[in-house]
Structures are given as C-alpha cells and as structure tokens.
Design an enzyme around this catalytic site. Sequence first.
Site, mmCIF file in Angstrom:
data_model
loop_
_atom_site.group_PDB
_atom_site.id
_atom_site.type_symbol
_atom_site.label_atom_id
_atom_site.label_comp_id
_atom_site.label_asym_id
_atom_site.label_seq_id
_atom_site.Cartn_x
_atom_site.Cartn_y
_atom_site.Cartn_z
ATOM 1 N N SER A 107 0.824 -1.207 0.000
ATOM 2 C CA SER A 107 0.000 0.000 0.000
ATOM 3 C C SER A 107 0.862 1.262 0.000
ATOM 4 O O SER A 107 1.913 1.303 0.627
ATOM 5 C CB SER A 107 -0.883 -0.009 1.261
ATOM 6 N N TYR A 130 -1.794 5.835 -4.510
ATOM 7 C CA TYR A 130 -2.768 6.920 -4.386
ATOM 8 C C TYR A 130 -2.139 8.146 -5.024
ATOM 9 O O TYR A 130 -0.967 8.443 -4.781
ATOM 10 C CB TYR A 130 -3.062 7.229 -2.916
ATOM 11 N N THR A 156 -5.168 2.991 -7.567
ATOM 12 C CA THR A 156 -6.506 2.993 -6.966
ATOM 13 C C THR A 156 -7.314 4.144 -7.549
ATOM 14 O O THR A 156 -6.894 5.297 -7.489
ATOM 15 C CB THR A 156 -6.405 3.111 -5.432
ATOM 16 N N LYS A 231 -7.222 -0.280 -10.475
ATOM 17 C CA LYS A 231 -7.869 -1.003 -9.365
ATOM 18 C C LYS A 231 -9.097 -0.245 -8.883
ATOM 19 O O LYS A 231 -8.974 0.882 -8.400
ATOM 20 C CB LYS A 231 -6.872 -1.156 -8.216
ATOM 21 N N HIS A 255 -12.881 -1.860 -3.146
ATOM 22 C CA HIS A 255 -12.059 -1.348 -2.049
ATOM 23 C C HIS A 255 -12.452 -2.021 -0.725
ATOM 24 O O HIS A 255 -12.581 -1.363 0.307
ATOM 25 C CB HIS A 255 -12.236 0.176 -1.968
ATOM 26 N N ARG A 258 -15.263 -0.476 1.277
ATOM 27 C CA ARG A 258 -14.964 0.643 2.168
ATOM 28 C C ARG A 258 -15.238 1.998 1.529
ATOM 29 O O ARG A 258 -15.035 3.032 2.143
ATOM 30 C CB ARG A 258 -13.482 0.568 2.584
HETATM 31 C C1 GLV Z 1 -7.034 2.353 2.709
HETATM 32 O O1 GLV Z 1 -6.806 2.199 1.561
HETATM 33 C C2 GLV Z 1 -8.333 2.320 3.281
HETATM 34 O O2 GLV Z 1 -9.281 2.101 2.516
HETATM 35 O O3 GLV Z 1 -8.482 2.522 4.482
#
Ligand code: GLV
Length: 368
Positions: A107, A130, A156, A231, A255, A258
Amino acid sequence: MGEITNVMEYQAIAKQKLPKMAYDYYNSGAEDEWTLKENREAFSRILFRPRILIDISKIDMTTTVLGFKISMPIMIAPTAMQKMAHPDGEYATARAASAAGTIMTLSSWATSSVEEVASTGPGIRFFQLYVYKNRKVVEQLVRRAERAGFKAIALTVDTPRLGRREADIKNRFVLPPFLTLKNFEGLDLGKMDQANDSGLASYVAGQIDRTLSWKDVKWLQSITTLPILVKGVITAEDARLAVHSGAAGIIVSNHGARQLDYVPATISALEEVVNATQGRIPVYLDGGVRRGTDVFKALALGAAGVFVGRPVVFALAAEGEAGVRNVLRMLRDEFELTMALSGCTSLAEINRSHVLTEGDRLRPKPRL
Ligand code: GLV
C-alpha cells in the site's frame, strides 16, 4: 489458540488482540456495510457444476501475472498500515508472500517504505498508488518503487474521497503516534492529524487529488514504464475505458466495501467487466475471497487471479508472518482441492461451465 482450519478464524483472534481503533479500521466497511456483507454472500450464491472421473492425480496451479510466474492465482492485496496489526507489519507480509511464491501488493499508506520492503529479500511485488495533489510527490514515489524493484503499479481509482466508515468516525481514527506512513516520511505527509472525524478521511481530503481522471492514467504512463493495473473498476463502461487508457490490467474491486456502499459484490460485477475487455487485458478480482472455492468461482467467471486483503491483516495480528503464511497455505490447499473435486488439473481447464450463477438459474437453458 485452538487449531486454525480456515482463514476466517483469524478475525476473532485479531479482534481480541488488537486495540479497538485498529481492529475497527481494518474491519469496517462504508455506511450500512451492505456491500461488505454482500462481497461474501454473493460468493455463496454461486454453485458448482463439477466434472467427474477425470484423472486429477497431478494438479498445476501455477500461473503468470503480467509476465511473472507465480505458484498460484492467489495474491496479496494492498492493505494500509500493517504495523498497527503487528510490529513486523509489511515485512512479515512480504516474507510470507515470497515464501509462498506469490505477489504482494504494498500500500502507498504502508508503515514500511518501498525500500524497507525490498530489503526483506527477493520477491515479486506490486505497488498500490494513491495520487496526491502534489504530483512531484507521486513522481518521486513511483521512481522509488521502480528502483526498489516493484514490478507494477496498482492505481486505486475509487477513492477521490474516503468512504464513510462510521467506526472510524466514532473512534476519531488516526495512525498511532509511534507509526508513520513510511513512504511519505520526510515529505511531511507521513503523519495524520487528529480530526473531529476520521483522521484518515481528513488526510485524504487534504492530500488526495479529487481531479483524478482517465487522462491521469496516461500521465502515469508518461512517468513510468511499469505496467499499470487500474484497481477499482466495477462496470463494463469503465472496463472499456481502462482498455483504451493503455492499462495493463484491471482489478475488479470495491475497495473491500470501504468506499461506495450498495455497489455490487465484486464477484457479481466480474463477468460484466471480463466481457467488456474482450480478452484484451487480464482482469483480477479482490473483495470477499475467504475460501479456495471463492478463488475457483472467480477464475470460472473469467478472473486471471485474485487478491486477498483482510485475512492477511487479521492473520498478521494473530501470528505475524506465520499467520500470513498459514493464510496463503490454507487458501492454496482449499483451491487445489476445489480443482480436484471439480475435475480440473490446470487453471486453463477452469471455465464458465464449472459454475452456476443466480443469473444462470433465473435463465435456465440447456448447456450440452
Ligand atoms: C485504505 O486504503 C483504506 O481504505 O483505508
């Protein structure tokens, strides 16, 4: 601790061991957590059509991802801040992935840097990106990932703002003070301020580029030669745009449920994305993979491989590197058994006829 017989059992142990703020961060989904539940439940609505009396004495689970040979189509998804789960954090995950002969995705928000993870030894690693408002920061980071030997960028694309995770809001979630987002240390972006909200949501609002669009996929290609996996695609429309943007592959992802709640489970969106790409680029999936049977279902519906997130974090919390190794071993063993009992000896033999989806059951047609 009793014998662990499936990857889901690590979750209860992690819940006992971790501070509430850390456990809730890993565990939670957005808002009503409908998609969080659905990511699992949708797998349970897919049934098998196994073939019998096939010699399965030898089973080959190896595959190639972006040209890299791995031992099985099960890889590690990026999950942030792994040192909150265990002091060894991303080091343990990297070592476990290498030992299993598979890929780890690190990440952007890791608590170990790209260089530190590279120093754990050889291994095929991807870097999740990111895009920050400050593009110089992104350029630097991508360059560092390249130099550290990372083989692909997983961009992402579903997080122009952070999803509303109510547990994090209640807990006023922040990264514990003894940790930093290691890739951003020295850039003054490695810490997260306390906020009257989720500290991560505020961090994202301050730093992440909300203007990100398809032209930035091109921009990213102009600053790196690494292949780019997009992604966060869950529709046919975006799958076609991803192909046109020059992406090397797609990860069908919500994700880990989330971000936007009430999007379909990734396993439900997979086939639409696969059909839209017309075989031009590989399609991978994450979200809700907890069993070898899930891996098989994803492959039968056209995925070239899957990524696993939360089970890795929970196992890390429970047992460190040994736990992550065990997660990969259990998923591998279950997947191999599923192949055997379905009559498949190689990944190429797994196809659409091996599964029956809800859609198939609603539209019965003879398939001979
Ligand atoms: C990190 O990518 C999260 O979704 O907390």
